[in-house]
Design an enzyme around this catalytic site. Structure first.
Site, PDB file in Angstrom:
ATOM      1  N   HIS A  16     -10.447  -5.255  -3.443  1.00 31.00           N
ATOM      2  CA  HIS A  16      -9.110  -5.481  -2.880  1.00 31.00           C
ATOM      3  C   HIS A  16      -9.245  -5.789  -1.409  1.00 31.00           C
ATOM      4  O   HIS A  16     -10.174  -5.333  -0.749  1.00 31.00           O
ATOM      5  CB  HIS A  16      -8.195  -4.271  -3.098  1.00 31.00           C
ATOM      6  CG  HIS A  16      -8.756  -2.984  -2.583  1.00 31.00           C
ATOM      7  ND1 HIS A  16      -9.686  -2.259  -3.283  1.00 31.00           N
ATOM      8  CD2 HIS A  16      -8.537  -2.314  -1.424  1.00 31.00           C
ATOM      9  CE1 HIS A  16     -10.011  -1.182  -2.588  1.00 31.00           C
ATOM     10  NE2 HIS A  16      -9.338  -1.194  -1.452  1.00 31.00           N
ATOM     11  N   GLY A  75     -15.453   3.195   3.668  1.00 27.94           N
ATOM     12  CA  GLY A  75     -14.086   3.665   3.465  1.00 27.94           C
ATOM     13  C   GLY A  75     -13.461   3.237   2.155  1.00 27.94           C
ATOM     14  O   GLY A  75     -12.254   3.419   1.954  1.00 27.94           O
ATOM     15  N   GLN A  76     -14.265   2.648   1.259  1.00 28.49           N
ATOM     16  CA  GLN A  76     -13.696   2.258  -0.037  1.00 28.49           C
ATOM     17  C   GLN A  76     -13.397   3.507  -0.873  1.00 28.49           C
ATOM     18  O   GLN A  76     -14.271   4.381  -1.035  1.00 28.49           O
ATOM     19  CB  GLN A  76     -14.655   1.333  -0.809  1.00 28.49           C
ATOM     20  CG  GLN A  76     -14.020   0.772  -2.087  1.00 28.49           C
ATOM     21  CD  GLN A  76     -14.909  -0.237  -2.813  1.00 28.49           C
ATOM     22  OE1 GLN A  76     -16.088  -0.414  -2.487  1.00 28.49           O
ATOM     23  NE2 GLN A  76     -14.339  -0.881  -3.826  1.00 28.49           N
ATOM     24  N   ASN A 127     -13.112  -3.209   2.272  1.00 25.03           N
ATOM     25  CA  ASN A 127     -14.098  -2.124   2.366  1.00 25.03           C
ATOM     26  C   ASN A 127     -14.993  -2.143   1.135  1.00 25.03           C
ATOM     27  O   ASN A 127     -14.507  -2.277   0.009  1.00 25.03           O
ATOM     28  CB  ASN A 127     -13.374  -0.772   2.446  1.00 25.03           C
ATOM     29  CG  ASN A 127     -12.518  -0.662   3.701  1.00 25.03           C
ATOM     30  OD1 ASN A 127     -12.906  -1.135   4.770  1.00 25.03           O
ATOM     31  ND2 ASN A 127     -11.352  -0.042   3.587  1.00 25.03           N
ATOM     32  N   HIS A 169      -7.027  -5.637   2.186  1.00 24.76           N
ATOM     33  CA  HIS A 169      -5.849  -5.139   2.883  1.00 24.76           C
ATOM     34  C   HIS A 169      -5.367  -6.229   3.839  1.00 24.76           C
ATOM     35  O   HIS A 169      -6.161  -6.739   4.638  1.00 24.76           O
ATOM     36  CB  HIS A 169      -6.205  -3.919   3.751  1.00 24.76           C
ATOM     37  CG  HIS A 169      -6.789  -2.755   3.010  1.00 24.76           C
ATOM     38  ND1 HIS A 169      -6.094  -1.591   2.784  1.00 24.76           N
ATOM     39  CD2 HIS A 169      -8.023  -2.560   2.469  1.00 24.76           C
ATOM     40  CE1 HIS A 169      -6.861  -0.731   2.147  1.00 24.76           C
ATOM     41  NE2 HIS A 169      -8.043  -1.293   1.943  1.00 24.76           N
ATOM     42  N   ASP A 198       0.850  -1.196   0.000  1.00 23.91           N
ATOM     43  CA  ASP A 198       0.000   0.000   0.000  1.00 23.91           C
ATOM     44  C   ASP A 198       0.884   1.243   0.000  1.00 23.91           C
ATOM     45  O   ASP A 198       1.887   1.312   0.715  1.00 23.91           O
ATOM     46  CB  ASP A 198      -0.929  -0.017   1.221  1.00 23.91           C
ATOM     47  CG  ASP A 198      -2.082   0.949   1.058  1.00 23.91           C
ATOM     48  OD1 ASP A 198      -3.231   0.494   0.908  1.00 23.91           O
ATOM     49  OD2 ASP A 198      -1.844   2.183   1.067  1.00 23.91           O
ATOM     50  N   ILE A 199       0.508   2.234  -0.776  1.00 24.76           N
ATOM     51  CA  ILE A 199       1.298   3.459  -0.916  1.00 24.76           C
ATOM     52  C   ILE A 199       1.241   4.312   0.365  1.00 24.76           C
ATOM     53  O   ILE A 199       2.120   5.136   0.596  1.00 24.76           O
ATOM     54  CB  ILE A 199       0.772   4.268  -2.144  1.00 24.76           C
ATOM     55  CG1 ILE A 199       1.825   5.196  -2.691  1.00 24.76           C
ATOM     56  CG2 ILE A 199      -0.512   5.027  -1.827  1.00 24.76           C
ATOM     57  CD1 ILE A 199       1.480   5.762  -4.069  1.00 24.76           C
TER      58      ILE A 199
HETATM   59  P1  AMP Z   1      -9.683   1.451   0.128  1.00 28.59           P
HETATM   60  O1  AMP Z   1      -9.698   2.791   0.842  1.00 28.59           O
HETATM   61  O2  AMP Z   1     -10.132   0.308   0.966  1.00 28.59           O
HETATM   62  O3  AMP Z   1     -10.420   1.533  -1.192  1.00 28.59           O
HETATM   63  O4  AMP Z   1      -8.161   1.138  -0.181  1.00 28.59           O
HETATM   64  C1  AMP Z   1      -7.453   1.700  -1.229  1.00 28.59           C
HETATM   65  C2  AMP Z   1      -6.018   1.656  -0.851  1.00 28.59           C
HETATM   66  O5  AMP Z   1      -5.233   1.851  -2.019  1.00 28.59           O
HETATM   67  C3  AMP Z   1      -5.577   2.748   0.147  1.00 28.59           C
HETATM   68  O6  AMP Z   1      -5.077   2.132   1.326  1.00 28.59           O
HETATM   69  C4  AMP Z   1      -4.499   3.527  -0.610  1.00 28.59           C
HETATM   70  O7  AMP Z   1      -3.443   3.944   0.225  1.00 28.59           O
HETATM   71  C5  AMP Z   1      -4.051   2.505  -1.636  1.00 28.59           C
HETATM   72  N1  AMP Z   1      -3.454   3.063  -2.850  1.00 28.59           N
HETATM   73  C6  AMP Z   1      -3.919   4.095  -3.596  1.00 28.59           C
HETATM   74  N2  AMP Z   1      -3.126   4.287  -4.663  1.00 28.59           N
HETATM   75  C7  AMP Z   1      -2.143   3.358  -4.595  1.00 28.59           C
HETATM   76  C8  AMP Z   1      -1.009   3.047  -5.403  1.00 28.59           C
HETATM   77  N3  AMP Z   1      -0.729   3.732  -6.520  1.00 28.59           N
HETATM   78  N4  AMP Z   1      -0.213   2.032  -5.014  1.00 28.59           N
HETATM   79  C9  AMP Z   1      -0.471   1.348  -3.890  1.00 28.59           C
HETATM   80  N5  AMP Z   1      -1.529   1.583  -3.101  1.00 28.59           N
HETATM   81  C10 AMP Z   1      -2.351   2.573  -3.438  1.00 28.59           C
END
Ligand code: AMP
Ligand code: ZN
Length: 114
Positions: A100, A93-94, A87, A102, A30-31
């Site tokens: 995906h 929180g999506q 989520n 986590h 995760d970024i």
């Molecule tokens: P959600 O909020 O459950 O939809 O999770 C989306 C996740 O994607 C968040 O934890 C972000 O930090 C992560 N995210 C967004 N852009 C990137 C990216 N380019 N590379 C890796 N993770 C990312």
């Protein structure tokens, strides 16, 4: 889907290191990590959330859980425990509308979640 961030990552349009890949999923860090271990397990097929799966399409969810256990071993959080989070829709929180999970670990988790 052309304007989906995770589809772009899967299609190598956005360069991302995969820590695991097979024919059904990719896994990457995760970024914006929320724990010492925070990786995302993402099916290659675009579906907005788990409600978008048809009755006969849920095998991918079992596969994601199987990969999560494999990754917990790889990241050495198998013995101490970890959290697997999915989520669905904005209120939960999506923020990326491609299924995906986590995988979080390496610290004590609180309950209830925020
Ligand atoms: P959600 O909020 O459950 O939809 O999770 C989306 C996740 O994607 C968040 O934890 C972000 O930090 C992560 N995210 C967004 N852009 C990137 C990216 N380019 N590379 C890796 N993770 C990312
Ligand atoms: Zn997508």
């Amino acid at each position: 889907m052309s304007n989906c961030l995770f589809c772009k990552i899967i299609n190598n349009e956005i360069e991302t290191d995969f820590v695991y890949e097979d024919d059904k999923v990719v896994v990457f860090e995760d970024i914006n990590p929320q724990a010492p271990v925070h990786i995302l397990i993402v099916p290659k097929e675009h579906k907005e959330n788990i409600m978008a799966l048809k009755k006969d399409e849920f095998d991918i969810i079992a596969h994601i859980h199987k990969v999560a256990v494999k990754m917990a071993k790889k990241y050495d959080i198998y013995d101490e425990g970890f959290r697997l989070v999915n989520n669905n829709k904005e209120k939960a929180g999506q923020t990326v509308f491609h299924i995906h999970y986590h995988l979080l670990g390496g610290r004590v988790m609180q309950w209830p979640p925020g």
